[in-house]
Design a protein around this motif. Structure first.
Motif, mmCIF file in Angstrom:
data_model
loop_
_atom_site.group_PDB
_atom_site.id
_atom_site.type_symbol
_atom_site.label_atom_id
_atom_site.label_comp_id
_atom_site.label_asym_id
_atom_site.label_seq_id
_atom_site.Cartn_x
_atom_site.Cartn_y
_atom_site.Cartn_z
ATOM 1 N N TYR A 14 34.976 -5.365 -60.591
ATOM 2 C CA TYR A 14 34.697 -4.123 -61.294
ATOM 3 C C TYR A 14 33.752 -3.251 -60.496
ATOM 4 O O TYR A 14 32.747 -3.731 -59.975
ATOM 5 N N ASP A 15 34.070 -1.962 -60.409
ATOM 6 C CA ASP A 15 33.050 -1.047 -59.914
ATOM 7 C C ASP A 15 32.212 -0.596 -61.120
ATOM 8 O O ASP A 15 32.528 -0.907 -62.277
ATOM 9 N N LEU A 16 31.138 0.122 -60.825
ATOM 10 C CA LEU A 16 30.214 0.488 -61.898
ATOM 11 C C LEU A 16 30.910 1.287 -63.002
ATOM 12 O O LEU A 16 30.696 1.049 -64.193
ATOM 13 N N GLU A 17 31.781 2.239 -62.602
ATOM 14 C CA GLU A 17 32.428 3.081 -63.611
ATOM 15 C C GLU A 17 33.297 2.268 -64.567
ATOM 16 O O GLU A 17 33.258 2.464 -65.781
ATOM 17 N N SER A 18 34.080 1.343 -64.013
ATOM 18 C CA SER A 18 34.956 0.534 -64.878
ATOM 19 C C SER A 18 34.120 -0.370 -65.773
ATOM 20 O O SER A 18 34.440 -0.574 -66.957
ATOM 21 N N LEU A 19 33.062 -0.925 -65.195
ATOM 22 C CA LEU A 19 32.153 -1.765 -65.971
ATOM 23 C C LEU A 19 31.585 -0.989 -67.163
ATOM 24 O O LEU A 19 31.571 -1.472 -68.301
ATOM 25 N N LEU A 20 31.137 0.241 -66.891
ATOM 26 C CA LEU A 20 30.540 1.057 -67.957
ATOM 27 C C LEU A 20 31.570 1.398 -69.025
ATOM 28 O O LEU A 20 31.261 1.418 -70.225
ATOM 29 N N VAL A 22 34.163 -0.407 -69.978
ATOM 30 C CA VAL A 22 34.395 -1.584 -70.823
ATOM 31 C C VAL A 22 33.166 -1.830 -71.721
ATOM 32 O O VAL A 22 33.296 -2.121 -72.915
ATOM 33 N N ALA A 23 31.965 -1.692 -71.143
ATOM 34 C CA ALA A 23 30.749 -1.891 -71.932
ATOM 35 C C ALA A 23 30.682 -0.878 -73.078
ATOM 36 O O ALA A 23 30.362 -1.225 -74.221
ATOM 37 N N ALA A 24 31.021 0.379 -72.774
ATOM 38 C CA ALA A 24 30.963 1.427 -73.801
ATOM 39 C C ALA A 24 31.911 1.091 -74.947
ATOM 40 O O ALA A 24 31.571 1.232 -76.131
ATOM 41 N N LYS A 25 33.095 0.622 -74.598
ATOM 42 C CA LYS A 25 34.103 0.288 -75.614
ATOM 43 C C LYS A 25 33.609 -0.877 -76.494
ATOM 44 O O LYS A 25 33.740 -0.851 -77.722
ATOM 45 N N LEU A 26 33.020 -1.878 -75.841
ATOM 46 C CA LEU A 26 32.543 -3.052 -76.580
ATOM 47 C C LEU A 26 31.347 -2.682 -77.480
ATOM 48 O O LEU A 26 31.279 -3.091 -78.646
ATOM 49 N N PHE A 27 30.402 -1.915 -76.951
ATOM 50 C CA PHE A 27 29.255 -1.466 -77.759
ATOM 51 C C PHE A 27 29.748 -0.672 -78.964
ATOM 52 O O PHE A 27 29.200 -0.764 -80.060
ATOM 53 N N TYR A 28 30.787 0.139 -78.738
ATOM 54 C CA TYR A 28 31.331 0.939 -79.824
ATOM 55 C C TYR A 28 31.938 0.042 -80.902
ATOM 56 O O TYR A 28 31.689 0.200 -82.094
ATOM 57 N N GLU A 29 32.736 -0.960 -80.442
ATOM 58 C CA GLU A 29 33.446 -1.815 -81.403
ATOM 59 C C GLU A 29 32.500 -2.726 -82.174
ATOM 60 O O GLU A 29 32.655 -2.930 -83.377
ATOM 61 N N ARG A 30 31.543 -3.335 -81.458
ATOM 62 C CA ARG A 30 30.686 -4.359 -82.062
ATOM 63 C C ARG A 30 29.303 -3.853 -82.448
ATOM 64 O O ARG A 30 28.532 -4.588 -83.066
ATOM 65 N N GLY A 31 28.975 -2.654 -82.011
ATOM 66 C CA GLY A 31 27.604 -2.181 -82.146
ATOM 67 C C GLY A 31 26.788 -2.685 -80.963
ATOM 68 O O GLY A 31 27.049 -3.778 -80.442
ATOM 69 N N GLY A 57 20.421 -4.777 -66.964
ATOM 70 C CA GLY A 57 20.556 -5.442 -68.260
ATOM 71 C C GLY A 57 21.287 -4.569 -69.262
ATOM 72 O O GLY A 57 21.860 -3.535 -68.899
ATOM 73 N N LYS A 58 21.268 -5.018 -70.506
ATOM 74 C CA LYS A 58 22.039 -4.356 -71.553
ATOM 75 C C LYS A 58 21.540 -2.934 -71.810
ATOM 76 O O LYS A 58 22.347 -2.015 -72.008
ATOM 77 N N GLU A 59 20.221 -2.755 -71.795
ATOM 78 C CA GLU A 59 19.662 -1.420 -72.030
ATOM 79 C C GLU A 59 20.140 -0.434 -70.976
ATOM 80 O O GLU A 59 20.441 0.727 -71.275
ATOM 81 N N ASP A 60 20.150 -0.924 -69.743
ATOM 82 C CA ASP A 60 20.617 -0.127 -68.620
ATOM 83 C C ASP A 60 22.077 0.297 -68.832
ATOM 84 O O ASP A 60 22.447 1.450 -68.584
ATOM 85 N N LEU A 61 22.903 -0.637 -69.309
ATOM 86 C CA LEU A 61 24.318 -0.338 -69.564
ATOM 87 C C LEU A 61 24.474 0.748 -70.620
ATOM 88 O O LEU A 61 25.288 1.667 -70.470
ATOM 89 N N LEU A 62 23.700 0.631 -71.688
ATOM 90 C CA LEU A 62 23.789 1.638 -72.749
ATOM 91 C C LEU A 62 23.346 2.990 -72.222
ATOM 92 O O LEU A 62 24.025 4.001 -72.417
ATOM 93 N N ARG A 63 22.191 2.985 -71.530
ATOM 94 C CA ARG A 63 21.637 4.259 -71.062
ATOM 95 C C ARG A 63 22.605 4.937 -70.093
ATOM 96 O O ARG A 63 22.903 6.122 -70.226
ATOM 97 N N MET A 64 23.131 4.171 -69.134
ATOM 98 C CA MET A 64 24.065 4.756 -68.166
ATOM 99 C C MET A 64 25.336 5.254 -68.843
ATOM 100 O O MET A 64 25.860 6.312 -68.480
ATOM 101 N N SER A 65 25.834 4.489 -69.818
ATOM 102 C CA SER A 65 27.080 4.885 -70.497
ATOM 103 C C SER A 65 26.889 6.204 -71.243
ATOM 104 O O SER A 65 27.677 7.143 -71.071
ATOM 105 N N VAL A 66 25.849 6.289 -72.059
ATOM 106 C CA VAL A 66 25.688 7.523 -72.829
ATOM 107 C C VAL A 66 25.233 8.669 -71.932
ATOM 108 O O VAL A 66 25.523 9.832 -72.232
ATOM 109 N N ASP A 67 24.562 8.351 -70.820
ATOM 110 C CA ASP A 67 24.201 9.428 -69.883
ATOM 111 C C ASP A 67 25.444 10.079 -69.285
ATOM 112 O O ASP A 67 25.426 11.273 -68.970
ATOM 113 N N ARG A 68 26.525 9.318 -69.118
ATOM 114 C CA ARG A 68 27.779 9.911 -68.649
ATOM 115 C C ARG A 68 28.195 11.035 -69.598
ATOM 116 O O ARG A 68 28.682 12.082 -69.171
#
Lengths: 200, 200
Positions: A14-20, A22-31, A57-68
Protein backbone atom coordinates in the motif's frame (compact mmCIF):
# COMPACT_ATOMS: atom_id res chain seq x y z
CA UNK A 1 1.15 18.37 4.36
CA UNK A 2 1.25 14.63 4.96
CA UNK A 3 3.15 13.99 1.77
CA UNK A 4 5.86 16.39 2.92
CA UNK A 5 6.48 14.59 6.17
CA UNK A 6 8.97 12.14 4.69
CA UNK A 7 6.86 9.10 5.54
CA UNK A 8 6.00 8.19 1.96
CA UNK A 9 8.90 6.16 0.75
CA UNK A 10 7.32 4.07 -2.00
CA UNK A 11 7.30 0.84 -0.02
CA UNK A 12 5.72 -2.02 -2.01
CA UNK A 13 2.14 -2.93 -1.04
CA UNK A 14 0.00 0.00 0.00
CA UNK A 15 1.10 3.52 -0.67
CA UNK A 16 0.04 6.21 1.78
CA UNK A 17 -2.97 7.32 -0.29
CA UNK A 18 -4.43 3.82 -0.59
CA UNK A 19 -3.78 3.18 3.09
CA UNK A 20 -5.62 6.38 4.03
CA UNK A 21 -8.56 5.49 1.79
CA UNK A 22 -9.00 2.10 3.45
CA UNK A 23 -8.52 3.61 6.93
CA UNK A 24 -11.08 6.33 6.18
CA UNK A 25 -13.62 3.74 5.04
CA UNK A 26 -13.06 1.59 8.14
CA UNK A 27 -13.25 4.56 10.55
CA UNK A 28 -16.47 5.56 8.83
CA UNK A 29 -18.01 2.08 9.08
CA UNK A 30 -16.92 1.22 12.63
CA UNK A 31 -16.36 4.64 14.14
CA UNK A 32 -12.88 5.93 14.96
CA UNK A 33 -13.11 4.77 18.59
CA UNK A 34 -14.30 1.34 17.57
CA UNK A 35 -11.50 0.64 15.08
CA UNK A 36 -8.19 -0.86 16.22
CA UNK A 37 -4.89 -0.88 14.34
CA UNK A 38 -5.17 -4.70 14.43
CA UNK A 39 -8.45 -4.53 12.55
CA UNK A 40 -7.03 -2.10 10.04
CA UNK A 41 -4.03 -4.38 9.42
CA UNK A 42 -6.42 -7.34 8.94
CA UNK A 43 -8.55 -5.38 6.49
CA UNK A 44 -5.47 -4.35 4.51
CA UNK A 45 -3.92 -7.82 4.69
CA UNK A 46 -0.63 -6.36 5.90
CA UNK A 47 1.18 -6.26 9.25
CA UNK A 48 0.82 -3.44 11.74
CA UNK A 49 4.54 -2.73 11.21
CA UNK A 50 3.80 -2.04 7.55
CA UNK A 51 1.20 0.52 8.61
CA UNK A 52 3.60 2.15 11.08
CA UNK A 53 6.02 2.49 8.16
CA UNK A 54 3.65 5.20 6.86
CA UNK A 55 2.10 6.72 9.97
CA UNK A 56 2.86 7.08 13.65
CA UNK A 57 -0.49 5.67 14.76
CA UNK A 58 -4.26 5.79 14.62
CA UNK A 59 -4.50 9.51 15.43
CA UNK A 60 -2.14 10.25 12.58
CA UNK A 61 -4.34 8.20 10.21
CA UNK A 62 -7.46 10.10 11.21
CA UNK A 63 -5.78 13.48 11.00
CA UNK A 64 -4.25 12.79 7.58
CA UNK A 65 -7.51 11.35 6.23
CA UNK A 66 -9.70 14.26 7.23
CA UNK A 67 -6.97 16.73 6.24
CA UNK A 68 -7.36 15.41 2.68
CA UNK A 69 -10.94 16.68 2.86
CA UNK A 70 -10.36 19.83 4.92
CA UNK A 71 -7.32 21.04 2.96
CA UNK A 72 -9.38 20.78 -0.23
CA UNK A 73 -12.32 22.64 1.28
CA UNK A 74 -10.14 25.40 2.76
CA UNK A 75 -8.30 25.85 -0.57
CA UNK A 76 -11.67 26.46 -2.23
CA UNK A 77 -12.77 28.77 0.59
CA UNK A 78 -9.60 30.85 0.24
CA UNK A 79 -10.14 31.09 -3.53
CA UNK A 80 -13.71 32.22 -2.92
CA UNK A 81 -12.73 34.83 -0.34
CA UNK A 82 -9.98 36.25 -2.54
CA UNK A 83 -11.88 36.43 -5.82
CA UNK A 84 -13.28 39.81 -6.81
CA UNK A 85 -17.01 40.34 -6.93
CA UNK A 86 -20.12 40.09 -4.81
CA UNK A 87 -20.47 37.76 -1.81
CA UNK A 88 -23.17 35.75 -3.58
CA UNK A 89 -20.76 34.97 -6.44
CA UNK A 90 -18.08 33.95 -3.94
CA UNK A 91 -20.65 31.74 -2.26
CA UNK A 92 -21.54 30.12 -5.55
CA UNK A 93 -17.83 29.54 -6.24
CA UNK A 94 -17.52 27.94 -2.82
CA UNK A 95 -20.50 25.64 -3.45
CA UNK A 96 -19.20 24.53 -6.85
CA UNK A 97 -15.69 24.00 -5.49
CA UNK A 98 -16.99 22.06 -2.50
CA UNK A 99 -18.91 19.73 -4.82
CA UNK A 100 -15.65 19.14 -6.70
CA UNK A 101 -13.83 18.33 -3.45
CA UNK A 102 -16.59 15.92 -2.41
CA UNK A 103 -16.44 14.17 -5.78
CA UNK A 104 -12.66 13.81 -5.90
CA UNK A 105 -12.02 13.07 -2.19
CA UNK A 106 -15.20 11.17 -1.39
CA UNK A 107 -13.99 8.72 1.32
CA UNK A 108 -12.25 11.53 3.17
CA UNK A 109 -15.18 13.94 3.09
CA UNK A 110 -17.54 11.11 4.06
CA UNK A 111 -15.37 10.41 7.11
CA UNK A 112 -15.11 14.12 7.94
CA UNK A 113 -18.89 14.46 7.98
CA UNK A 114 -19.22 11.53 10.39
CA UNK A 115 -16.57 12.56 12.93
CA UNK A 116 -17.96 13.05 16.42
CA UNK A 117 -15.90 14.68 19.17
CA UNK A 118 -15.11 11.68 21.37
CA UNK A 119 -11.31 12.09 21.42
CA UNK A 120 -8.91 15.02 21.30
CA UNK A 121 -7.97 14.46 17.67
CA UNK A 122 -11.66 14.26 16.71
CA UNK A 123 -12.37 17.49 18.58
CA UNK A 124 -9.52 19.17 16.65
CA UNK A 125 -11.15 17.97 13.42
CA UNK A 126 -14.50 19.41 14.51
CA UNK A 127 -12.72 22.69 15.27
CA UNK A 128 -11.40 22.92 11.69
CA UNK A 129 -14.80 21.95 10.36
CA UNK A 130 -16.43 24.76 12.36
CA UNK A 131 -13.84 27.21 10.99
CA UNK A 132 -14.97 26.24 7.47
CA UNK A 133 -18.62 26.64 8.48
CA UNK A 134 -17.81 30.15 9.76
CA UNK A 135 -16.45 31.11 6.33
CA UNK A 136 -19.70 29.89 4.75
CA UNK A 137 -21.75 31.75 7.36
CA UNK A 138 -19.79 34.98 6.76
CA UNK A 139 -20.35 34.82 2.99
CA UNK A 140 -24.05 34.08 3.50
CA UNK A 141 -24.39 37.03 5.90
CA UNK A 142 -22.58 39.35 3.46
CA UNK A 143 -24.75 38.19 0.55
CA UNK A 144 -27.86 38.76 2.62
CA UNK A 145 -26.63 42.24 3.61
CA UNK A 146 -26.09 42.93 -0.11
CA UNK A 147 -29.75 42.06 -0.72
CA UNK A 148 -28.79 39.05 -2.84
CA UNK A 149 -30.19 36.33 -0.56
CA UNK A 150 -33.82 35.87 0.38
CA UNK A 151 -34.44 37.82 3.58
CA UNK A 152 -37.26 35.56 4.80
CA UNK A 153 -34.96 32.68 5.78
CA UNK A 154 -32.50 33.07 8.65
CA UNK A 155 -28.91 33.23 7.26
CA UNK A 156 -27.71 30.47 9.61
CA UNK A 157 -30.42 28.20 8.23
CA UNK A 158 -29.65 29.21 4.66
CA UNK A 159 -26.03 28.16 5.23
CA UNK A 160 -27.07 24.84 6.79
CA UNK A 161 -29.55 23.97 4.04
CA UNK A 162 -27.11 24.95 1.31
CA UNK A 163 -24.40 22.66 2.61
CA UNK A 164 -26.95 20.07 3.67
CA UNK A 165 -27.77 19.72 -0.01
CA UNK A 166 -24.10 19.69 -1.06
CA UNK A 167 -23.10 17.17 1.60
CA UNK A 168 -26.02 14.86 0.74
CA UNK A 169 -23.91 13.89 -2.27
CA UNK A 170 -22.00 11.43 -0.12
CA UNK A 171 -25.13 9.28 0.09
CA UNK A 172 -25.44 8.60 -3.62
CA UNK A 173 -22.49 9.95 -5.59
CA UNK A 174 -20.71 7.42 -7.81
CA UNK A 175 -17.31 8.51 -9.15
CA UNK A 176 -17.56 9.28 -12.84
CA UNK A 177 -15.77 11.41 -15.41
CA UNK A 178 -14.53 14.86 -14.39
CA UNK A 179 -16.91 16.44 -16.93
CA UNK A 180 -19.84 14.77 -15.17
CA UNK A 181 -18.63 16.27 -11.89
CA UNK A 182 -18.77 19.70 -13.49
CA UNK A 183 -22.35 19.04 -14.66
CA UNK A 184 -23.19 17.92 -11.12
CA UNK A 185 -21.73 21.12 -9.64
CA UNK A 186 -23.80 23.13 -12.16
CA UNK A 187 -26.98 21.26 -11.23
CA UNK A 188 -26.43 21.74 -7.51
CA UNK A 189 -25.62 25.44 -7.92
CA UNK A 190 -28.77 25.96 -10.02
CA UNK A 191 -31.03 24.12 -7.61
CA UNK A 192 -29.53 25.70 -4.49
CA UNK A 193 -29.43 29.29 -5.73
CA UNK A 194 -32.51 29.43 -7.94
CA UNK A 195 -34.67 26.53 -6.72
CA UNK A 196 -36.29 23.63 -8.52
CA UNK A 197 -39.48 25.49 -9.46
CA UNK A 198 -39.99 27.28 -12.75
CA UNK A 199 -41.18 30.79 -11.83
CA UNK A 200 -44.70 31.55 -13.10
CA UNK B 1 -48.96 -1.08 14.08
CA UNK B 2 -46.64 -2.09 16.89
CA UNK B 3 -48.96 -0.59 19.50
CA UNK B 4 -51.74 -2.83 18.30
CA UNK B 5 -49.77 -6.04 18.65
CA UNK B 6 -50.54 -6.54 22.33
CA UNK B 7 -46.94 -6.24 23.43
CA UNK B 8 -47.36 -2.96 25.26
CA UNK B 9 -48.73 -3.88 28.64
CA UNK B 10 -47.64 -0.91 30.74
CA UNK B 11 -44.84 -2.74 32.52
CA UNK B 12 -42.90 -0.42 34.83
CA UNK B 13 -39.53 0.79 33.57
CA UNK B 14 -39.30 1.39 29.84
CA UNK B 15 -42.40 1.56 27.74
CA UNK B 16 -42.17 0.39 24.14
CA UNK B 17 -41.64 3.90 22.72
CA UNK B 18 -38.73 4.73 25.04
CA UNK B 19 -37.21 1.30 24.43
CA UNK B 20 -37.39 1.84 20.67
CA UNK B 21 -35.81 5.30 20.94
CA UNK B 22 -32.83 3.93 22.88
CA UNK B 23 -32.51 0.96 20.51
CA UNK B 24 -32.65 3.25 17.47
CA UNK B 25 -29.89 5.45 18.90
CA UNK B 26 -27.69 2.45 19.69
CA UNK B 27 -28.24 0.83 16.28
CA UNK B 28 -27.34 4.16 14.70
CA UNK B 29 -24.15 4.57 16.77
CA UNK B 30 -22.87 1.00 16.55
CA UNK B 31 -24.58 -0.27 13.46
CA UNK B 32 -27.36 -2.84 13.61
CA UNK B 33 -24.96 -5.76 13.04
CA UNK B 34 -22.58 -4.51 15.72
CA UNK B 35 -25.21 -4.17 18.46
CA UNK B 36 -26.11 -7.12 20.68
CA UNK B 37 -29.18 -7.49 22.87
CA UNK B 38 -26.76 -7.70 25.81
CA UNK B 39 -25.41 -4.26 24.99
CA UNK B 40 -28.90 -2.86 24.60
CA UNK B 41 -29.90 -4.27 28.00
CA UNK B 42 -26.77 -2.72 29.55
CA UNK B 43 -27.50 0.65 27.97
CA UNK B 44 -31.08 0.54 29.24
CA UNK B 45 -30.07 -0.76 32.65
CA UNK B 46 -32.64 -3.56 32.45
CA UNK B 47 -32.50 -7.28 31.84
CA UNK B 48 -32.79 -8.89 28.43
CA UNK B 49 -35.98 -10.56 29.70
CA UNK B 50 -37.46 -7.09 30.23
CA UNK B 51 -36.71 -6.26 26.61
CA UNK B 52 -38.23 -9.53 25.41
CA UNK B 53 -41.35 -8.53 27.30
CA UNK B 54 -41.86 -5.91 24.57
CA UNK B 55 -40.32 -7.41 21.45
CA UNK B 56 -39.43 -10.82 20.06
CA UNK B 57 -35.82 -9.88 19.31
CA UNK B 58 -33.37 -7.59 17.62
CA UNK B 59 -35.00 -7.82 14.19
CA UNK B 60 -38.30 -6.82 15.74
CA UNK B 61 -36.63 -3.79 17.35
CA UNK B 62 -35.14 -2.64 14.05
CA UNK B 63 -38.35 -3.18 12.12
CA UNK B 64 -40.50 -1.35 14.68
CA UNK B 65 -38.01 1.53 14.94
CA UNK B 66 -37.75 2.21 11.24
CA UNK B 67 -41.49 1.63 10.81
CA UNK B 68 -42.02 4.64 13.11
CA UNK B 69 -40.21 6.65 10.44
CA UNK B 70 -41.53 4.89 7.33
CA UNK B 71 -45.17 4.80 8.44
CA UNK B 72 -44.99 8.57 8.99
CA UNK B 73 -43.40 9.19 5.61
CA UNK B 74 -45.86 6.93 3.76
CA UNK B 75 -48.81 8.60 5.49
CA UNK B 76 -47.60 11.96 4.17
CA UNK B 77 -46.95 10.49 0.71
CA UNK B 78 -50.48 9.08 0.56
CA UNK B 79 -51.89 12.47 1.60
CA UNK B 80 -49.84 14.15 -1.12
CA UNK B 81 -50.90 11.68 -3.82
CA UNK B 82 -54.57 11.97 -2.90
CA UNK B 83 -54.79 15.75 -2.62
CA UNK B 84 -56.24 17.63 -5.58
CA UNK B 85 -54.01 19.94 -7.60
CA UNK B 86 -50.80 19.97 -9.57
CA UNK B 87 -47.92 17.57 -9.00
CA UNK B 88 -45.67 20.44 -7.88
CA UNK B 89 -48.11 21.29 -5.08
CA UNK B 90 -48.27 17.63 -4.06
CA UNK B 91 -44.49 17.58 -4.04
CA UNK B 92 -44.38 20.64 -1.82
CA UNK B 93 -46.90 19.02 0.52
CA UNK B 94 -44.69 15.93 0.64
CA UNK B 95 -41.58 17.98 1.44
CA UNK B 96 -43.30 19.91 4.24
CA UNK B 97 -44.83 16.75 5.67
CA UNK B 98 -41.51 14.91 5.51
CA UNK B 99 -39.84 17.73 7.47
CA UNK B 100 -42.57 17.32 10.09
CA UNK B 101 -41.93 13.56 10.29
CA UNK B 102 -38.16 14.14 10.63
CA UNK B 103 -38.73 16.64 13.43
CA UNK B 104 -41.17 14.55 15.42
CA UNK B 105 -39.57 11.11 14.85
CA UNK B 106 -35.93 12.15 14.67
CA UNK B 107 -34.16 9.07 16.15
CA UNK B 108 -36.18 6.75 13.92
CA UNK B 109 -35.60 8.72 10.70
CA UNK B 110 -31.91 9.07 11.59
CA UNK B 111 -31.68 5.29 11.93
CA UNK B 112 -33.65 4.75 8.71
CA UNK B 113 -31.21 6.92 6.76
CA UNK B 114 -28.25 4.93 8.07
CA UNK B 115 -29.56 1.42 7.41
CA UNK B 116 -27.36 -0.57 5.04
CA UNK B 117 -28.51 -3.85 3.53
CA UNK B 118 -26.38 -6.35 5.47
CA UNK B 119 -29.21 -8.53 6.78
CA UNK B 120 -32.60 -9.62 5.50
CA UNK B 121 -34.51 -7.26 7.79
CA UNK B 122 -32.27 -4.36 6.71
CA UNK B 123 -32.84 -5.21 3.05
CA UNK B 124 -36.60 -5.17 3.68
CA UNK B 125 -36.20 -1.70 5.21
CA UNK B 126 -34.27 -0.52 2.14
CA UNK B 127 -37.05 -1.93 -0.03
CA UNK B 128 -39.65 0.21 1.75
CA UNK B 129 -37.34 3.22 1.56
CA UNK B 130 -36.96 2.74 -2.20
CA UNK B 131 -40.75 2.56 -2.55
CA UNK B 132 -40.96 5.98 -0.87
CA UNK B 133 -38.25 7.32 -3.18
CA UNK B 134 -40.27 6.06 -6.17
CA UNK B 135 -43.28 8.13 -5.02
CA UNK B 136 -41.02 11.21 -4.84
CA UNK B 137 -39.54 10.43 -8.27
CA UNK B 138 -43.04 10.01 -9.78
CA UNK B 139 -44.20 13.38 -8.45
CA UNK B 140 -41.00 15.06 -9.66
CA UNK B 141 -41.43 13.54 -13.13
CA UNK B 142 -45.09 14.65 -13.26
CA UNK B 143 -44.20 18.18 -12.14
CA UNK B 144 -41.49 18.35 -14.77
CA UNK B 145 -43.91 17.10 -17.44
CA UNK B 146 -46.31 19.87 -16.31
CA UNK B 147 -43.54 22.41 -16.98
CA UNK B 148 -43.39 23.36 -13.28
CA UNK B 149 -39.85 22.10 -12.57
CA UNK B 150 -36.66 23.40 -14.16
CA UNK B 151 -35.97 21.31 -17.26
CA UNK B 152 -32.19 21.79 -17.12
CA UNK B 153 -31.68 19.42 -14.17
CA UNK B 154 -32.35 15.71 -14.53
CA UNK B 155 -35.52 14.75 -12.56
CA UNK B 156 -33.72 11.96 -10.70
CA UNK B 157 -31.13 14.46 -9.51
CA UNK B 158 -33.82 16.99 -8.60
CA UNK B 159 -35.44 14.34 -6.40
CA UNK B 160 -32.12 13.43 -4.76
CA UNK B 161 -31.11 17.03 -4.07
CA UNK B 162 -34.54 17.91 -2.75
CA UNK B 163 -34.51 15.10 -0.20
CA UNK B 164 -30.79 15.54 0.36
CA UNK B 165 -31.64 18.96 1.74
CA UNK B 166 -34.61 17.69 3.76
CA UNK B 167 -32.66 14.76 5.22
CA UNK B 168 -29.69 16.96 6.16
CA UNK B 169 -31.90 18.12 9.02
CA UNK B 170 -30.86 15.07 11.01
CA UNK B 171 -27.35 16.55 11.32
CA UNK B 172 -28.38 19.69 13.19
CA UNK B 173 -32.07 19.68 14.15
CA UNK B 174 -32.78 20.26 17.83
CA UNK B 175 -36.34 19.45 18.94
CA UNK B 176 -38.25 22.66 19.65
CA UNK B 177 -41.82 23.84 19.69
CA UNK B 178 -44.22 22.58 17.04
CA UNK B 179 -44.61 26.15 15.71
CA UNK B 180 -40.84 26.28 15.11
CA UNK B 181 -41.12 23.04 13.16
CA UNK B 182 -43.71 24.68 10.92
CA UNK B 183 -41.37 27.64 10.34
CA UNK B 184 -38.60 25.18 9.51
CA UNK B 185 -40.82 23.37 6.98
CA UNK B 186 -41.66 26.78 5.43
CA UNK B 187 -37.97 27.72 5.19
CA UNK B 188 -37.01 24.42 3.60
CA UNK B 189 -39.89 24.56 1.12
CA UNK B 190 -38.94 28.14 0.12
CA UNK B 191 -35.25 27.33 -0.30
CA UNK B 192 -35.85 24.06 -2.14
CA UNK B 193 -38.53 25.30 -4.52
CA UNK B 194 -37.46 28.89 -5.12
CA UNK B 195 -33.77 28.93 -4.19
CA UNK B 196 -31.77 31.09 -1.84
CA UNK B 197 -31.06 33.85 -4.37
CA UNK B 198 -33.19 36.96 -4.77
CA UNK B 199 -34.04 37.16 -8.49
CA UNK B 200 -32.63 40.28 -10.15
Amino acid sequence: MAEGSGRRRGRPGYDLESLLQVAAKLFYERGYDGTSMDELARRLGITKAAIYHHVSGKEDLLRMSVDRALDGLFAVATEAEQMPGAAIDKLEHLVRGSVRVLCTRLPFVTLLLRVRGNTEVERAVLGRRRAFDRIVAKLVAQAEADGDLRPDVDPAMTARLLFGMVNSLIEWYQPRRASDDRALADAIAKVAFDGIRVPR
